[in-house]
Structure formats: structure tokens, C-alpha cells
Motif scaffolding. Structure first.
Motif, PDB file in Angstrom:
ATOM      1  N   GLN A   1       0.831  -1.203   0.000  1.00  0.00           N
ATOM      2  CA  GLN A   1       0.000   0.000   0.000  1.00  0.00           C
ATOM      3  C   GLN A   1       0.868   1.257   0.000  1.00  0.00           C
ATOM      4  OE1 GLN A   1      -3.071  -0.012   3.030  1.00  0.00           O
ATOM      5  NE2 GLN A   1      -2.825   2.183   3.370  1.00  0.00           N
ATOM      6  N   ILE A   2       1.875   1.282   0.866  1.00  0.00           N
ATOM      7  CA  ILE A   2       2.777   2.433   0.919  1.00  0.00           C
ATOM      8  C   ILE A   2       3.510   2.594  -0.410  1.00  0.00           C
ATOM      9  CG2 ILE A   2       4.831   3.385   2.035  1.00  0.00           C
ATOM     10  CD1 ILE A   2       2.461   3.532   3.840  1.00  0.00           C
TER      11      ILE A   2
ATOM     12  N   ILE B   1       4.493   5.571  -5.489  1.00  0.00           N
ATOM     13  CA  ILE B   1       4.693   5.580  -6.938  1.00  0.00           C
ATOM     14  C   ILE B   1       3.671   6.499  -7.608  1.00  0.00           C
ATOM     15  CG2 ILE B   1       4.581   4.173  -9.032  1.00  0.00           C
ATOM     16  CD1 ILE B   1       5.690   1.846  -7.393  1.00  0.00           C
ATOM     17  N   LEU B   2       2.403   6.363  -7.204  1.00  0.00           N
ATOM     18  CA  LEU B   2       1.363   7.225  -7.784  1.00  0.00           C
ATOM     19  C   LEU B   2       1.629   8.690  -7.482  1.00  0.00           C
ATOM     20  CD1 LEU B   2      -1.852   5.138  -6.971  1.00  0.00           C
ATOM     21  CD2 LEU B   2      -0.765   5.437  -9.209  1.00  0.00           C
ATOM     22  N   HIS B   3       2.115   8.970  -6.283  1.00  0.00           N
ATOM     23  CA  HIS B   3       2.426  10.352  -5.904  1.00  0.00           C
ATOM     24  C   HIS B   3       3.523  10.925  -6.803  1.00  0.00           C
ATOM     25  CE1 HIS B   3       2.997  13.862  -3.366  1.00  0.00           C
ATOM     26  NE2 HIS B   3       4.286  13.570  -3.249  1.00  0.00           N
TER      27      HIS B   3
ATOM     28  N   LEU C   1      -0.308  15.014  -7.705  1.00  0.00           N
ATOM     29  CA  LEU C   1      -1.769  15.048  -7.801  1.00  0.00           C
ATOM     30  C   LEU C   1      -2.399  14.027  -6.857  1.00  0.00           C
ATOM     31  CD1 LEU C   1      -4.207  16.261  -9.261  1.00  0.00           C
ATOM     32  CD2 LEU C   1      -4.011  14.439 -10.975  1.00  0.00           C
ATOM     33  N   VAL C   2      -1.819  12.825  -6.809  1.00  0.00           N
ATOM     34  CA  VAL C   2      -2.215  11.838  -5.809  1.00  0.00           C
ATOM     35  C   VAL C   2      -1.372  12.104  -4.555  1.00  0.00           C
ATOM     36  CG1 VAL C   2      -2.265   9.388  -5.206  1.00  0.00           C
ATOM     37  CG2 VAL C   2      -2.853  10.120  -7.530  1.00  0.00           C
ATOM     38  N   PRO C   3      -2.013  12.293  -3.411  1.00  0.00           N
ATOM     39  CA  PRO C   3      -1.235  12.626  -2.200  1.00  0.00           C
ATOM     40  C   PRO C   3      -0.346  11.472  -1.759  1.00  0.00           C
ATOM     41  CG  PRO C   3      -3.525  12.204  -1.644  1.00  0.00           C
ATOM     42  CD  PRO C   3      -3.457  12.217  -3.134  1.00  0.00           C
ATOM     43  N   MET C   4       0.616  11.810  -0.909  1.00  0.00           N
ATOM     44  CA  MET C   4       1.472  10.792  -0.324  1.00  0.00           C
ATOM     45  C   MET C   4       0.640   9.831   0.524  1.00  0.00           C
ATOM     46  SD  MET C   4       4.738  13.049   0.955  1.00  0.00           S
ATOM     47  CE  MET C   4       5.546  11.604   1.634  1.00  0.00           C
ATOM     48  N   PRO C   5       1.175   8.636   0.811  1.00  0.00           N
ATOM     49  CA  PRO C   5       0.445   7.722   1.699  1.00  0.00           C
ATOM     50  C   PRO C   5       0.089   8.395   3.017  1.00  0.00           C
ATOM     51  CG  PRO C   5       2.315   6.597   0.703  1.00  0.00           C
ATOM     52  CD  PRO C   5       2.427   8.038   0.315  1.00  0.00           C
TER      53      PRO C   5
END
Length: 586
Positions: free
Chosen positions: A524-525, A530-532, A538-542
Motif C-alpha cells: 500500500q505504501i 509511486i502514484l504520488h 496530484l495523488v497525495p502521499m500515503p
């Protein structure tokens, strides 16, 4: 969390229409996460532009002000006492331990308490992150000016498997790190300056909630207050209108309230969970650059770092963790700059070692050096042998006792209006130390108590629903009941969410080391990091990383986002499994 509109005079330098707009955002009742984010930004804007003049309650009858008794003189208790005193209450604070800002011979001095050990469970360093700093500002404390001996963190260094990874912190985003006793001393001094009567050496032992009286006993190590008429006695009884329980995870206030309510047939459930990790602290009289091997310090990436850096160490074999906090000598100067010429230097390191339950006890029983040599060599592999040996000797000392990693507390309510009781800090929402949220969440609860007081005064419309009432002709009992109800309505949801997030910690396990976390949690992290990066923010950090950095978003919102992260990860797992099955069947 609600922001009360400051006095109109505080906004002469701001556009009135902008301020009105932000106040409407803060009063929005929507529970959607997007509105929560917007309210948090609006709150930050208003607080940062608010003058530090203090707000006096207009509804309180000055001829007979309500009496507030604060049980516990830690950071949350001291700040709560200051907040209440500045809003018209007559406040008495009782603390079992000696005053951390006075020595044994100076009754009102601001000297360090030389009797207080730097090796006990209350000697750890607190990192006041942006969430805690915002709360302090809300209560009239500038963390960069009013906190003695603070160090503004400039970098976080992680040492593991022979490698060092550095994350430099942007200006304005760093935490203020300082020993707990120095933070407490600064806040107690601010409370005393606001009119609070501080009584050290007194411990709460019982409460009569029907008569609204607290029973206190003199503690042996406490210093007798010569100004107190009852100081010569061993026990005394004090009446209150508002009782603030700020006496920690073992809170007598909370326990007595729970027992009382259950006896009269009112359900008041308190759930607890004990951490199975142990920790010890010791102070080394030199900065980290003199502790780590010279060849490491003089080589990248460590050679460009200042002494104001936080270092963490991990040993995957033993599941242990070490933290090395920079500490400066006490100084009367401010903490506005780590490199200011008029400040005392950063000349110490407070080291905290964290091991699975029972391991530190075994090491202590084995004695120095055999009990510590192997464990510390693996954890602090890049230290000089002399520094490891000195740390081992300090940990092995008889009065340096291992302590548990904390207790999670889920309280069914944070107040009982009819009894005139509110719970702040660990007394109402204790949590493990793994995410560094305990003190910061406690300070935030006090800032919400300030919001509740001002909401009851009619300044703002939000929360539990009892406000805009003129109490100038009403009793103190009605005023306190309204404040207690409002505070619980404003804070309970976020307090429970904060404890849930702490309990889940590193993957919902009681073992705090990251190597023990479930594979799904690590995935999950990784996925959201990676998405962040790919989406350029645009995608926030975990969520867990944002919590540890001090993100000022409401805890209930962060808990909601944590669930979304889990659902996304489960969806990815199902997608990968479906794709694999399809490939096998083709």
C-alpha cells in the motif's frame, strides 16, 4: 475543527470579505473529506493572521468567575490552564511531579530542575510538528519564540543496512524538537503569567462528582508550596466548576469518572491497548557528528548536514529501532534560527532505543557490557565504539528503567457535562508513540477546547449545538455544561480517529518495527508513493507518511483516506489475480 472569529480589531490588515468567506468555510457542517480539507486550510489562514492578544469571555461574570481545576501539569494540562485563565476562569493546576522550570531552592525561578533525571520515562524529546505548532499558535504560544531550547529540525536521516538516506525538510515545515521537561516548563511559565496558580507535588486521588470536589494528597518528592494555607497537611479537598483531566494514560480523573458513571447506571466505556514494545532513553554529551564514525560524517550525504538533524537507526535482525535527537543547552534566547549566534549550541544527543517487549529487561539483567554489546553493535553499526560503550553504560545504570511504548485509549466521551469534567490529551485519547502524534494531538485538543469556549460565548456556530446563549445572568454550572458538551461534539470523532490511526500504526501490528508490518501494508505504501511521484503530487502521499510529517488535515479525514487506500490496493490485487487467471485459462 472550528475557528472562532477573533476580535474585529485583529483584522484591520485583512480584507473583511475574505475573512468572512473563510469563517463561513470553517462553519460548514458538511462531513465530506473535501470540505474537511478546505476547513483545515481556512482554519490555518485565520489562525496565522490572528493577533496574539488573547480572547476574554464576554459571558463570564467577573465578580464570581468559574473555578477550573486542571489535574496534570504536562504540556496539555499547562496549555489548557493558560487557555482557561485567559478566557475568564480562575484556574488551579495540580501536578504530582516537581516543577520542571524551578530548582529545589527557587520557588518562582525559571532554572532547570536538577533533581529530575534525564534517564526516566518523562525525559524523552518531543517533536512538535506543524499540527502541534498550529495548535500552539491558536492558544497564543509562538513555538519559534516561546519554547526554550527548541531545535528546528532541518533533516531526517535513516540509517539501515550500512546505508544512510537523507530527507531535507523545506523551510517552514520543520518540527520543533525539545525535551519534554523544557516544553512543559515553557508552557507552565506561560500559564503562570496568565494568572494560573500552579501547585506542584500534589496528586489527585479521588473525585466527588456530585459535590464537585477533588481530593488531593501531598507527594513526597513534591515541594511544599508555602503560599498554600493547607500545604502543611497531607491531604486537601478543592472545589471546582470545571475539572480538566490532563493526567495522562493512567488518568485518575478518567478512571474515577468511568467508575462513578457505571455505578449510577450510565454506560461509559473506556477501551485500552498496551504496546508490547519497550524503550529507554539516555543523553550523550556531544552532537551526532561526534558519535558517528568520522569516515561516515565526512562523506556524502552526511557531510552537508547541520547538527539540527534527526537520525533513526534500524536493525532487522533484532527488530529494534534507535532515535537520536539533537538537544541544545538551556538558553534564554529564542529558537528562531538554528544558526543564530546568540543561541547556545546543539551540544547533546538524546538517544531513544526501542526493542520488542522483554528484551531491554534481559539486557539489563545481563549487565554491562555483555548484555548490550551485541544488540547495540547491530543497531548502531556506524557509531564509534566509544559512543556505543558510553550509551551501554548509561542504559545499564540502575535508575534507568525500561518503559513500555505507550497505551492506546478509546474513551466513549471526552466530557461529562453534568459532572463538569473534560478530558484532554492522553487522558481522553492516549496513543502509541510510533507515529509521533501523542503530544501534537493533545495540544490540538486544547486548541479545540478554546474553540468550544468561544463557541459557547456566541462567537461561532458549529459543533454540538449549544451556543449563542447569554450566560452573564446564568450560573457557572450552566456555562461549564455547555462548554463540556460543545468540546465533546467538536473533538470526539477526530480523537477516536487519531487513536485508530495510531493503533493501526505500521500495518496494524503491536510491533513497531517496519519489518514486522504485513506485506499488504508495505505494498500500500509503495503503490501510493509511486502514484504520488508519477502524478507529480496530484495523488497525495500515503496517509501514514503524511501523519508523521504533521499534515494538519483532520484525523477523521485521514482515517477515511486510509480506507480508500486499502480499497485501491485490494482492487489492484484482485485485478492482478484476475489477469493471471485469465492468462492461465487462455
Amino acid at each position: 475543527v472550528v475557528v472562532s472569529p477573533p476580535p474585529r480589531a485583529a483584522f484591520f490588515d485583512l480584507d473583511a470579505n475574505i475573512c468572512t468567506f473563510f469563517h463561513h468555510l470553517c462553519r460548514s457542517s458538511s462531513s465530506h473529506p473535501l470540505f474537511n480539507e478546505t476547513r483545515a486550510l481556512a482554519r490555518a489562514f485565520l489562525i496565522n493572521n490572528k493577533k496574539r492578544s488573547g480572547i476574554k469571555m464576554t459571558s463570564i461574570n467577573n465578580s464570581s468567575p468559574p473555578i477550573a481545576v486542571v489535574a496534570g501539569g504536562g504540556p496539555a494540562g499547562a496549555l489548557a490552564a493558560k487557555v482557561l485563565s485567559e478566557r475568564g476562569f480562575r484556574v488551579h493546576l495540580y501536578e504530582a511531579y516537581p516543577h520542571p522550570g524551578r530548582d529545589g531552592n527557587d520557588k518562582k525561578g525559571d532554572h532547570a530542575n536538577n533533581n529530575k533525571s534525564e534517564k526516566n520515562s518523562r525525559a524523552y524529546v518531543i517533536s512538535v510538528n506543524p499540527r502541534g505548532q498550529l495548535a500552539l499558535n491558536r492558544c497564543g504560544i509562538d513555538p519559534l519564540i516561546d519554547l526554550d531550547a527548541g531545535v528546528i529540525n532541518e533533516a531526517v536521516v535513516r540509517h539501515s543496512n550500512g546505508k544512510s538516506r537523507v530527507r531535507k525538510i523545506e523551510d517552514g515545515q520543520g518540527s520543533v524538537m525539545l525535551p519534554r521537561r523544557d516544553l512543559t516548563a515553557s508552557l507552565l511559565r506561560a500559564a503562570e503569567n496568565s494568572g494560573v496558580e500552579v501547585h506542584c507535588g500534589w496528586r489527585l486521588i479521588d473525585v466527588n462528582f456530585e459535590k464537585k470536589e477533588v481530593m488531593l494528597v501531598k507527594v513526597k518528592e513534591g515541594r511544599t508550596d508555602e503560599d498554600d494555607d493547607n500545604a502543611a497537611t497531607k491531604e486537601k479537598t478543592v472545589r471546582y466548576d470545571l475539572l480538566v483531566g490532563a493526567d495522562g494514560v493512567r488518568s485518575q480523573t478518567r478512571n474515577r469518572l468511568s467508575n462513578y458513571l457505571n455505578e449510577i447506571g450510565i454506560d461509559f466505556c473506556v477501551k485500552t491497548a498496551e504496546d508490547n514494545m519497550e524503550y529507554q532513553v539516555a543523553t550523550l554529551p556531544r552532537p551526532w557528528k561526534e558519535i558517528i564514525l568520522a569516515e561516515k560524517v565526512n562523506a556524502p550525504p552526511l557531510n552537508t548536514l547541520s547538527p539540527a538533524s534527526l537520525h533513526s537507526f534500524a536493525d532487522t535482525k533484532t527488530g529494534s529501532t534507535g532515535l537520536c535527537f539533537p538537544v541544545r543547552s538551556k538558553s534564554s534566547s529564542s529558537t528562531t534560527s538554528n544558526n543564530s549566534d546568540n543561541e547556545s549550541p546543539i551540544d547533546k544527543c538524546l538517544v531513544c532505543v526501542i526493542f520488542p517487549g522483554g528484551e531491554l529487561g534481559k539486557m539489563k539483567r545481563s549487565g554491562y557490557p555483555s548484555g548490550y554489546e551485541s544488540a547495540l553493535s547491530g543497531l548502531f553499526a556506524n557509531w564509534t565504539p566509544e559512543s556505543r560503550s558510553e550509551l551501554a553504560q548509561l542504559l545499564a545504570e540502575e535508575d534507568n528503567v525500561p518503559n513500555t511504548g505507550g497505551v492506546c485509549i478509546w474513551s466513549q466521551a471526552l466530557s461529562h457535562p453534568e459532572s463538569g469534567v473534560v478530558l484532554v490529551g492522553d487522558a481522553g485519547h492516549g496513543m502509541w508513540r510510533s507515529l509521533g502524534q501523542g503530544c501534537n494531538a493533545a495540544l490540538e485538543s486544547v486548541s479545540v477546547l478554546a474553540d468550544a469556549i468561544e463557541a459557547v460565548d456566541g462567537s461561532v456556530s458549529s459543533g454540538a449545538g449549544c451556543r449563542n446563549i447569554d450566560f452573564s445572568t446564568s450560573s457557572n454550572k450552566e456555562l461549564v455544561e455547555a462548554i463540556a458538551l460543545e468540546y465533546d461534539g467538536l473533538r470526539r470523532e477526530d480523537a477516536l480517529a487519531a487513536v485508530d490511526l495510531s493503533f493501526e500504526g505500521i500495518g496494524g501490528t503491536t510491533k513497531r518495527a517496519a519489518m514486522h508490518s504485513p506485506v499488504v501494508f508495505k505494498f500500500q505504501i509503495l503503490i501510493f508513493m509511486i502514484l504520488h511521484k508519477v502524478t507529480v503530487g496530484l495523488v497525495p502521499m500515503p496517509v501514514m507518511l503524511r501523519i508523521m510529517k504533521g499534515d494538519c488535515v483532520r484525523y477523521s479525514t485521514l482515517k477515511w483516506e486510509m480506507k480508500v487506500e486499502k480499497y485501491v490496493v485490494y482492487g489492484i490485487f484482485i485485478g492482478i489475480l484476475g489477469f493471471g487467471l485469465r492468462r492461465l485459462l487462455m
